[in-house]
Motif scaffolding. Structure first.
Motif, PDB file in Angstrom:
ATOM      1  N   LYS A 138      63.412  65.314  64.882  1.00  0.00           N
ATOM      2  CA  LYS A 138      62.025  66.615  65.591  1.00  0.00           C
ATOM      3  C   LYS A 138      61.366  67.542  64.072  1.00  0.00           C
ATOM      4  O   LYS A 138      60.724  67.418  63.937  1.00  0.00           O
ATOM      5  CB  LYS A 138      62.182  67.323  66.893  1.00  0.00           C
ATOM      6  CG  LYS A 138      61.481  67.649  67.393  1.00  0.00           C
ATOM      7  CD  LYS A 138      61.775  68.670  68.777  1.00  0.00           C
ATOM      8  CE  LYS A 138      60.256  69.281  69.685  1.00  0.00           C
ATOM      9  NZ  LYS A 138      59.867  67.899  69.915  1.00  0.00           N
ATOM     10  N   GLN A 142      58.288  66.514  61.980  1.00  0.00           N
ATOM     11  CA  GLN A 142      56.723  67.561  63.314  1.00  0.00           C
ATOM     12  C   GLN A 142      55.400  67.682  62.346  1.00  0.00           C
ATOM     13  O   GLN A 142      55.879  68.084  60.523  1.00  0.00           O
ATOM     14  CB  GLN A 142      57.479  68.728  63.320  1.00  0.00           C
ATOM     15  CG  GLN A 142      57.520  68.923  64.810  1.00  0.00           C
ATOM     16  CD  GLN A 142      58.360  70.263  65.401  1.00  0.00           C
ATOM     17  OE1 GLN A 142      58.814  71.240  64.922  1.00  0.00           O
ATOM     18  NE2 GLN A 142      58.463  70.542  66.686  1.00  0.00           N
ATOM     19  N   ASN A 144      50.501  68.216  61.462  1.00  0.00           N
ATOM     20  CA  ASN A 144      49.593  68.526  61.597  1.00  0.00           C
ATOM     21  C   ASN A 144      48.462  67.323  62.006  1.00  0.00           C
ATOM     22  O   ASN A 144      48.152  67.404  62.453  1.00  0.00           O
ATOM     23  CB  ASN A 144      49.096  69.735  60.646  1.00  0.00           C
ATOM     24  CG  ASN A 144      50.104  70.579  60.588  1.00  0.00           C
ATOM     25  OD1 ASN A 144      50.146  71.141  61.671  1.00  0.00           O
ATOM     26  ND2 ASN A 144      50.213  71.652  59.238  1.00  0.00           N
ATOM     27  N   VAL A 147      48.667  66.796  66.668  1.00  0.00           N
ATOM     28  CA  VAL A 147      48.235  68.269  67.669  1.00  0.00           C
ATOM     29  C   VAL A 147      47.351  67.705  68.499  1.00  0.00           C
ATOM     30  O   VAL A 147      45.819  67.523  67.867  1.00  0.00           O
ATOM     31  CB  VAL A 147      47.891  69.166  66.637  1.00  0.00           C
ATOM     32  CG1 VAL A 147      48.268  70.545  67.350  1.00  0.00           C
ATOM     33  CG2 VAL A 147      49.617  69.175  65.505  1.00  0.00           C
ATOM     34  N   ASN A 249      56.036  65.780  68.168  1.00  0.00           N
ATOM     35  CA  ASN A 249      55.307  66.912  68.351  1.00  0.00           C
ATOM     36  C   ASN A 249      55.471  66.707  70.290  1.00  0.00           C
ATOM     37  O   ASN A 249      54.522  67.725  70.189  1.00  0.00           O
ATOM     38  CB  ASN A 249      54.054  66.278  67.802  1.00  0.00           C
ATOM     39  CG  ASN A 249      53.835  66.867  66.624  1.00  0.00           C
ATOM     40  OD1 ASN A 249      54.587  67.673  65.537  1.00  0.00           O
ATOM     41  ND2 ASN A 249      52.773  66.766  65.811  1.00  0.00           N
TER      42      ASN A 249
END
Length: 317
Positions: A138, A142, A144, A147, A249
């Motif tokens: 994780k 993770q 962007n 999202v 995410n």
């Protein structure tokens, strides 16, 4: 000598766990032997601590997630990992490896049995965590990219032969319809059932559930992992890389028995998993309360039928 020791360890398993079925004591015996086998690496692991360990595995994906990767990660942290060798498209799982080789085109489920090179390699009532460290998937993955306006919820389904029998642990279209009708207003649901060409096969033949076309028509606001793969090929190396990025995410999972449930348990949050009694030894050894939560600290809620899963989802999500 080896044969005699294995027989002795079986007797020990019988004495320590008299309530475990005789055929299941072989798993306990094998884990005992595998742990004893680690004694010969004591000097290399704790004194010299130079990179020497080559970890090779091409068995079931479930075993790789549960046993092999945490063992390899321990060696990485210990400074003793030299190389990892596994099936194709596994490099994202071994992101920490100094030298990962993708050698095998097919997984062989028998490869996990009689493999005493890893301390935990089969089912057991208790596991040895002295050379087992959860892999920080994780934190590492993770991003962007994946999202959305609503919290993510992943339904990780499967539909394949299990133990040489027709599919057992899966969500059919009526169950999916009920789940999605109640969830999609609050969550951005991503549906994941890999196609045959996207993952490395073992003995479990993937079958056609026919749900992907139905989902696109009936629940067009639900995202399909297969479609995300086509849309983000410039970002991801392969389908496994995509799964890791999307899962990283997410904090809400619904998954099925086997590797599907094991992977979904590696990212914290809550994983509601379907595993029918009699369809796996995880039940006999209570592993949904021991090993699966250890994979990431995830909250594991075990449903023993589709109806029970639906009830738990309605109460939890």
């Amino acid at each position: 000598m080896k044969s005699l020791l294995l027989k002795s360890l079986y007797v020990l398993a019988a004495l320590r766990y008299p309530r475990i079925r005789p055929d299941l004591r072989y798993f306990v015996r094998d884990n005992y032997f595998a742990r004893l086998n680690q004694i010969r690496f004591w000097r290399a692991d704790f004194l010299t601590r130079a990179p020497y360990k080559v970890i090779r595995f091409y068995g079931e994906f479930d075993q790789e997630i549960r046993y092999v990767l945490p063992f390899a990660y321990w060696h990485f942290l210990n400074g003793t990992l030299k190389q990892t060798i596994a099936s194709k498209n596994t490099k994202p799982f071994y992101f920490f490896s100094p030298d990962h080789v993708e050698k095998y085109e097919k997984r062989v489920w028998e490869a996990g049995y009689g493999n005493y090179s890893i301390p935990n390699m089969t089912h057991a009532p208790h596991f040895d965590f002295s050379k087992w460290v959860r892999v920080p998937f994780k934190a590492h993955y993770q991003n962007n990219v994946f999202v959305y306006d609503k919290p993510l919820l992943i339904i990780a389904n499967k539909y394949n032969i299990e133990w040489d029998k027709p599919p057992i642990n899966f969500l059919d279209i009526p169950a999916l319809d009920r789940l999605l009708s109640g969830l999609k207003s609050r969550y951005q649901v991503i549906y994941n059932r890999p196609l045959g060409e996207q993952i490395v096969h073992d003995n479990s033949e993937i079958m056609d559930l026919g749900e992907h076309a139905w989902l696109r028509t009936t629940h067009p606001d639900v995202l399909l992992m297969n479609d995300l793969f086509d849309q983000h090929r410039q970002v991801v190396e392969n389908f496994n890389h995509l799964q890791l990025m999307v899962y990283a995410n997410c904090n809400h999972f619904i998954s099925m028995h086997g590797g599907t449930a094991a992977l979904a348990s590696c990212f914290g949050g809550t994983n509601i998993l379907l595993s029918y009694p009699g369809g796996g030894f995880e039940h006999d050894f209570n592993e949904y309360e021991t090993l699966f939560p250890a994979l990431s600290g995830a909250r594991i809620l075990h449903a023993k039928s589709r109806d029970e899963l639906l009830r738990i989802v309605e109460k939890t999500y």
